[in-house]
Write a protein that holds these residues in place. Structure first.
Motif, short mmCIF file in Angstrom:
data_model
loop_
_atom_site.label_atom_id
_atom_site.label_comp_id
_atom_site.label_asym_id
_atom_site.label_seq_id
_atom_site.Cartn_x
_atom_site.Cartn_y
_atom_site.Cartn_z
N ILE A 246 0.83 -1.22 0.00
CA ILE A 246 0.00 0.00 0.00
C ILE A 246 0.86 1.26 0.00
O ILE A 246 0.35 2.38 0.17
N ASN A 247 2.20 1.08 -0.15
CA ASN A 247 3.13 2.21 -0.29
C ASN A 247 3.11 3.14 0.92
O ASN A 247 3.08 4.37 0.79
N VAL A 248 3.13 2.56 2.12
CA VAL A 248 3.20 3.33 3.36
C VAL A 248 4.53 2.99 4.03
O VAL A 248 4.79 1.84 4.37
N THR A 249 5.36 4.00 4.21
CA THR A 249 6.70 3.78 4.76
C THR A 249 6.92 4.49 6.10
O THR A 249 7.93 4.27 6.75
N ASP A 250 5.99 5.35 6.50
CA ASP A 250 6.18 6.15 7.71
C ASP A 250 5.42 5.58 8.91
O ASP A 250 5.03 6.32 9.82
N VAL A 251 5.16 4.29 8.90
CA VAL A 251 4.43 3.63 9.99
C VAL A 251 5.31 2.54 10.59
O VAL A 251 5.93 1.76 9.86
N ALA A 252 5.36 2.52 11.93
CA ALA A 252 6.10 1.45 12.62
C ALA A 252 5.24 0.18 12.59
O ALA A 252 4.30 0.03 13.38
N THR A 253 5.53 -0.72 11.67
CA THR A 253 4.68 -1.89 11.46
C THR A 253 4.63 -2.82 12.66
O THR A 253 3.66 -3.55 12.85
N ASP A 254 5.69 -2.81 13.51
CA ASP A 254 5.67 -3.70 14.67
C ASP A 254 4.64 -3.28 15.70
O ASP A 254 4.27 -4.05 16.59
N GLU A 255 4.12 -2.03 15.59
CA GLU A 255 3.10 -1.55 16.52
C GLU A 255 1.70 -1.60 15.92
O GLU A 255 0.72 -1.25 16.57
N VAL A 256 1.59 -2.02 14.67
CA VAL A 256 0.30 -2.03 13.97
C VAL A 256 -0.49 -3.28 14.34
O VAL A 256 0.06 -4.38 14.40
N VAL A 257 -1.79 -3.09 14.56
CA VAL A 257 -2.72 -4.20 14.80
C VAL A 257 -3.84 -4.09 13.78
O VAL A 257 -4.44 -3.02 13.60
N LEU A 258 -4.11 -5.17 13.07
CA LEU A 258 -5.18 -5.17 12.07
C LEU A 258 -6.52 -5.48 12.72
O LEU A 258 -6.61 -6.29 13.65
N GLU A 259 -7.56 -4.82 12.22
CA GLU A 259 -8.90 -5.03 12.75
C GLU A 259 -9.54 -6.24 12.09
O GLU A 259 -9.38 -6.48 10.90
N SER A 260 -10.28 -6.98 12.90
CA SER A 260 -10.99 -8.15 12.40
C SER A 260 -12.47 -7.82 12.28
O SER A 260 -13.02 -7.03 13.06
N TYR A 261 -13.12 -8.44 11.28
CA TYR A 261 -14.53 -8.14 11.02
C TYR A 261 -15.38 -9.41 11.13
O TYR A 261 -16.25 -9.67 10.32
N LEU A 262 -15.13 -10.19 12.14
CA LEU A 262 -15.82 -11.48 12.24
C LEU A 262 -17.33 -11.32 12.37
O LEU A 262 -18.09 -12.18 11.93
N ASN A 263 -17.78 -10.22 12.94
CA ASN A 263 -19.22 -10.01 13.12
C ASN A 263 -19.84 -9.23 11.97
O ASN A 263 -21.00 -8.85 12.04
N LYS A 264 -19.07 -8.98 10.93
CA LYS A 264 -19.57 -8.17 9.82
C LYS A 264 -19.45 -8.89 8.49
O LYS A 264 -19.30 -8.28 7.44
N ARG A 265 -19.47 -10.20 8.54
CA ARG A 265 -19.35 -10.96 7.30
C ARG A 265 -20.54 -10.67 6.41
O ARG A 265 -21.69 -10.71 6.84
N THR A 266 -20.29 -10.36 5.15
CA THR A 266 -21.34 -9.95 4.23
C THR A 266 -22.24 -11.11 3.87
O THR A 266 -21.83 -12.26 3.88
#
Length: 433
Positions: A216-236
Motif C-alpha cells: 500500500i506504499n506506506v513507509t512512515d508507519v512502525a509496522t511492529d506496533e500495527v494491529v489489524l482489525e478483524s470483522y468477524l461479526n460483519k461478514r457480508t
C-alpha cells in the motif's frame, strides 16, 4: 493527588488511547490509503484527463479553419509586371497577402471521430477501474494473510504462557521431590518447542505486515506496533446485485470503439461537402524605376483586393480498393473484440464458481470445527479438574490445553476465510467490498 498530577495522568491516558487508535488499521483504511498512494492509479487518472482534453465535439470539428498568409518576393531580370500582366525587363518587388477560410458542412468522419472520442474517455476510466480492482484483490489477500498470522500468534502466546506456568509448577515439584527429574526434562522440551513456534510466527507476522505496508506504499508507519482489525461479526451476506466487472466493461467499450472504427473507415467512401472563402491582395514596386509613378502601399492593397466564395463537393470514386480493405480489416478487429467480451465473462464465471465452492466448503467445515471446539473445551474442563487433584501429569494437561487453543484458532481462521471469500466475490462481481 493534586490537580496537576490528575491532569498529567489524564493526558497520558488520552495519548495512549489516541496512539492505539492510530496503530489500528482496518481493511477499508488500507485500501483507501493504497489507492491514494499508488503511482499506477495516478498515471491512469492523468490519462483520463489527457483523453478528456483531447476530445473534440462534432461542432468543434465543423468550425472553419482560417489561415492568414503573407509573402514578400523579388523578381530580377525578365519578369511579369503585375499591373499589366506583360513581360518586362525589370526588377519587381511583390508583397502578397491571403486570407483563407474553409469548413466542412457535411463530413461523416467528423461524426464518427466525435463518438470515438467519447468512448476513448470511458475506456480510460474503465482501464483505471481494472487497475484498481486488481490492486484491491492483492491488498485483500495480503491483509488476510496478516490477519491469519496475527490471530495465530495470539493463540500461540496463550500456549506459551500455559507452557511457562506448567514449567514453573513442575520445577517446584521436582525441587521438593514430588516429581521425578524426567518430568522436568519433558516440560523443558515442551516449553522450548512452544518458544520456537512462537518465535517463528512472530517473524512471519513481521514479514507479512511489512509486505502489506509495502504493497500500500506506506513507509512512515512502525509496522511492529500495527494491529489489524478483524470483522468477524460483519461478514457480508449474499445479495443479488447486477454484475459489474471492470474487465467486462472495458472489453465492451473496446467492442463499441471497434464499431466506430468501422464507421470511420466507411466514411472514407462518402462525399464531403465544404464551403470556403478567400481574400487576397498585393503590392508591387519596380525597383529600378525609383521615380516611377507607383501608387502607395495602402492604395495598391485597396485597388488589388479580390475575394472568392464557393462550395466544394468531394465524392470518392476510386482509390484502388484500399479503403475497402481497411473496412474489412476493421470488421475482423471488431469480431476479435466481441470474442474478448465472451472470454472475460467466461474467466469471471469460472473464478466465481471456484470461490463459491470454496465458500461452501468452509461453511461445511465450520460445523465440524465448532463441534471439535466444543469437545476440546469439555476435555479441557475434565483434564483441568484431574490436574488440580493431581490425577494427571502437567505435560498431559498442557497438551489438552494446547488442543483446546488450536481448536479455537481453527474456528477463528475458518470464519476469517469465509469473510475473505465473501469480500473477494464482492470485488469480483461488483468491484466493491
Amino acid at each position: 493527588m493534586n490537580r496537576k498530577t490528575v491532569i498529567t495522568v489524564l493526558f497520558l491516558i488520552c495519548s495512549a488511547f489516541a496512539s492505539g487508535q492510530e496503530n489500528s488499521w482496518s481493511l477499508t483504511k488500507c485500501m483507501e490509503t493504497a489507492l491514494q498512494n499508488n503511482i499506477e492509479i495516478k498515471i491512469r487518472q492523468l490519462e483520463i484527463k489527457r483523453t478528456q482534453k483531447s476530445q473534440n465535439s462534432v461542432l468543434n470539428r465543423m468550425l472553419p479553419v482560417v489561415n492568414l498568409y503573407g509573402e514578400q518576393g523579388y523578381n530580377f531580370g525578365s519578369t511579369i509586371d503585375p499591373s499589366t500582366n506583360g513581360r518586362v525587363s525589370s526588377n519587381i518587388q511583390n508583397d502578397n497577402f491571403y486570407l483563407n477560410a474553409r469548413t466542412n458542412l457535411i463530413d461523416f468522419s467528423a461524426f464518427a471521430n466525435a463518438q470515438k472520442d467519447k468512448i476513448n474517455i470511458e475506456q480510460a476510466k474503465a482501464e483505471k477501474e481494472v487497475v484498481e480492482n486488481e490492486y484491491k484483490l492483492q491488498i485483500l489477500e495480503s491483509y488476510y494473510q496478516v490477519l491469519y498470522t496475527q490471530e495465530l500468534l495470539k493463540i500461540q502466546k496463550e500456549q506459551l504462557k500455559q507452557a511457562s506456568f506448567n514449567l514453573d509448577r513442575v520445577t517446584k515439584e521436582v525441587t521438593i521431590g514430588s516429581k521425578p527429574q524426567s518430568d522436568l526434562y519433558d516440560m523443558q522440551l515442551s516449553f522450548s518447542e512452544e518458544e520456537n513456534r512462537n518465535l517463528e510466527t512472530e517473524q512471519l507476522y513481521a514479514i507479512k505486515k511489512t509486505q502489506l505496508f509495502q504493497l500500500i506504499n506506506v513507509t512512515d508507519v512502525a509496522t511492529d506496533e500495527v494491529v489489524l482489525e478483524s470483522y468477524l461479526n460483519k461478514r457480508t451476506e449474499d445479495i443479488e446485485t447486477k454484475l459489474y466487472s471492470p474487465k467486462i466493461k472495458l472489453a465492451e467499450l473496446n467492442y463499441q470503439n471497434s464499431l466506430k472504427s468501422i464507421r470511420l473507415e466507411r466514411a472514407g467512401n462518402l462525399p464531403i461537402l465544404s464551403a470556403y472563402y478567400g481574400y487576397s491582395t498585393f503590392y508591387y514596386k519596380n525597383i529600378k524605376q525609383a521615380n516611377a509613378n507607383t501608387d502607395s502601399f495602402f492604395n495598391q492593397l485597396e485597388d488589388n483586393k479580390s475575394q472568392q466564395v464557393g462550395m466544394q463537393l468531394s465524392v470518392p470514386v476510386f482509390n484502388g480498393f484500399r479503403n475497402n480493405k481497411k473496412i474489412s480489416a476493421s470488421k475482423i478487429a471488431s469480431d476479435k473484440t466481441k470474442l474478448a467480451i465472451e472470454k472475460e465473462k467466461q474467466l469471471l464465471d469460472k473464478q466465481i464458481v471456484l470461490e463459491e465452492q470454496n465458500k461452501r466448503n468452509y461453511l461445511q467445515l465450520q460445523n465440524k470445527l465448532m463441534e471439535k471446539q466444543k469437545y476440546a473445551k469439555a476435555s479441557l474442563a475434565t483434564t483441568q479438574a484431574k490436574f488440580i487433584s493431581g490425577k494427571v501429569e502437567a505435560i498431559l494437561y498442557s497438551s489438552v490445553k494446547n488442543q483446546s487453543l488450536s481448536a479455537e484458532y481453527e474456528v477463528l481462521k475458518n470464519n476469517l476465510q469465509l469473510q475473505y471469500i465473501d469480500l473477494k466475490i464482492n470485488l469480483l462481481k461488483n468491484n466493491r467490498l
